[in-house]
Enzyme design. Structure first.
Site, short mmCIF file in Angstrom:
data_model
loop_
_atom_site.label_atom_id
_atom_site.label_comp_id
_atom_site.label_asym_id
_atom_site.label_seq_id
_atom_site.Cartn_x
_atom_site.Cartn_y
_atom_site.Cartn_z
N ASN A 10 0.86 -1.18 0.00
CA ASN A 10 0.00 0.00 0.00
C ASN A 10 0.90 1.23 0.00
O ASN A 10 1.47 1.59 1.02
CB ASN A 10 -0.89 -0.02 1.25
CG ASN A 10 -1.70 1.26 1.39
OD1 ASN A 10 -1.90 1.99 0.42
ND2 ASN A 10 -2.17 1.53 2.60
N LYS A 12 0.07 4.27 -0.31
CA LYS A 12 -0.60 5.49 0.20
C LYS A 12 -0.37 6.64 -0.80
O LYS A 12 -0.31 6.39 -2.00
CB LYS A 12 -0.09 5.83 1.60
CG LYS A 12 -0.10 4.62 2.53
CD LYS A 12 0.11 4.98 3.96
CE LYS A 12 0.27 3.72 4.77
NZ LYS A 12 0.06 3.92 6.18
N HIS A 100 -9.58 1.11 4.93
CA HIS A 100 -8.30 1.33 5.62
C HIS A 100 -8.54 2.33 6.75
O HIS A 100 -9.34 3.25 6.62
CB HIS A 100 -7.27 1.88 4.61
CG HIS A 100 -5.88 1.89 5.17
ND1 HIS A 100 -5.44 2.85 6.04
CD2 HIS A 100 -4.83 1.05 4.97
CE1 HIS A 100 -4.18 2.60 6.36
NE2 HIS A 100 -3.78 1.50 5.74
N GLU A 102 -6.96 4.80 7.72
CA GLU A 102 -6.75 6.21 7.34
C GLU A 102 -7.98 6.73 6.60
O GLU A 102 -8.36 7.90 6.76
CB GLU A 102 -5.48 6.34 6.49
CG GLU A 102 -4.23 6.14 7.35
CD GLU A 102 -3.01 5.66 6.61
OE1 GLU A 102 -2.95 5.75 5.38
OE2 GLU A 102 -2.08 5.16 7.30
N GLU A 172 -5.35 -4.82 10.88
CA GLU A 172 -4.32 -3.80 11.06
C GLU A 172 -4.57 -3.01 12.34
O GLU A 172 -5.38 -2.06 12.34
CB GLU A 172 -4.34 -2.82 9.89
CG GLU A 172 -4.06 -3.45 8.55
CD GLU A 172 -3.46 -2.43 7.60
OE1 GLU A 172 -2.33 -2.64 7.16
OE2 GLU A 172 -4.11 -1.40 7.33
N GLY A 178 2.48 2.47 10.56
CA GLY A 178 3.42 3.56 10.34
C GLY A 178 4.16 4.02 11.58
O GLY A 178 4.82 5.06 11.56
N SER A 218 3.43 -1.96 10.36
CA SER A 218 4.89 -1.94 10.49
C SER A 218 5.54 -3.30 10.19
O SER A 218 6.49 -3.70 10.86
CB SER A 218 5.32 -1.43 11.87
OG SER A 218 4.89 -0.09 12.04
C1 PEP Z 1 -0.65 0.23 5.86
O1 PEP Z 1 -0.41 1.08 5.01
O2 PEP Z 1 -1.74 -0.32 5.88
C2 PEP Z 1 0.38 -0.10 6.83
C3 PEP Z 1 0.23 -1.15 7.58
O3 PEP Z 1 1.48 0.74 6.89
P1 PEP Z 1 2.88 0.40 7.59
O4 PEP Z 1 3.34 -0.93 7.04
O5 PEP Z 1 3.79 1.53 7.19
O6 PEP Z 1 2.64 0.33 9.07
#
Ligand code: PEP
Length: 257
Positions: A10, A12, A100, A102, A172, A178, A218
């Protein structure tokens, strides 16, 4: 039941379409060709990159799958700035991330919207990656499963067992996205297992055993193997680490053992 894992990058709101082409070319070059027999890999660039990435993947016959990060549920209409699932279908998009955290937190995406998007994405022959996850406050209050299972039930409402069996769920934890903090493999496994068992209650054994459940938050090359080694974790949704082709290629390779 063996489930083919899915690793999804992803991106973003990162990498323009020139950078996207270079990143995809390098990633594919770094991966052994036979790895795709063991694992699926989808790339989810910004909308403005998708046509370039799709053209590259099609023209060079790469084994990567095209993904999107978001879409609307209607086929057309007065929805300024939105993108219809039918447009993504025309670009050979296979996987679309839905709900997601976000999108939920910054753009107000609700469980009801997620449910409509899941239906629309499947209607256009693509696979939704349905995200769920708890905040740190919810985790500390012992509400992780209530939150996550509630999101999943809402997202899957009205779907048949056959439709549920082919979609992907991404667990998640929001506090891990992040931040460099990752759920322990045991904690991630425990929530992914609870999701599968709730789906079993709602459907049947064949559906629950076919469902692919990703972990996200992460994930890096250094922790991928332990997370992917858990029985109910069938891949990862990867943000930051998917922007660097060297790191992402290592992560994918460590994910298959
Ligand atoms: C994500 O974008 O869904 C995500 C898990 O980001 P990251 O791996 O940077 O934590």
């Amino acid at each position: 039941m063996t489930r083919k894992p899915l690793i999804s990058g992803n991106w973003k709101m990162n990498l323009n379409h020139f950078e996207a082409i270079q990143t995809v070319q390098k990633l594919h070059y770094l991966l052994p060709k036979d790895i795709f027999e063991q694992i699926d890999v989808s790339i989810h660039p910004p909308f403005t990159d998708i046509r370039s990435v799709q053209t590259l993947i099609d023209s060079e016959d790469l084994d990567l799958r095209v993904g999107a990060q978001h879409c609307h549920w209607e086929d057309s209409g007065a929805f300024t700035g939105e993108v219809a699932p039918v447009f993504l279908e025309k670009l050979n998009v296979e996987y679309v991330v839905v709900g997601h955290s976000e999108r939920r937190e910054i753009f107000g995406e609700t469980d009801e919207m997620v449910n409509k998007k899941v239906a629309a994405i499947q209607q256009h022959g693509m696979t939704p990656i349905v995200c769920c996850g708890e905040t740190l406050a919810e985790r500390e209050a012992g509400e992780t499963e209530t939150k996550v299972l509630g999101q999943i039930e809402a997202a899957l409402a009205g779907r048949s067992n056959e439709q549920i069996a082919v979609l992907v769920v991404a667990y998640e934890p929001i506090w891990a996205i992040g931040t460099g903090q990752t759920a322990t493999a045991d904690d991630a496994q425990s929530v992914c297992h609870a999701i599968r068992e709730r789906v079993r209650d709602l459907t049947d054994d064949a559906t629950a055993d076919a469902l692919r459940v990703q972990y996200g938050g992460s994930v890096k090359a250094g922790n991928a193997a332990e997370l992917m080694g858990q029985p109910d974790i069938d891949g990862a949704l990867v943000g930051g680490a998917s922007l660097d082709p060297d790191e992402f290629a290592r992560l994918i390779q460590f994910s298959v053992g």
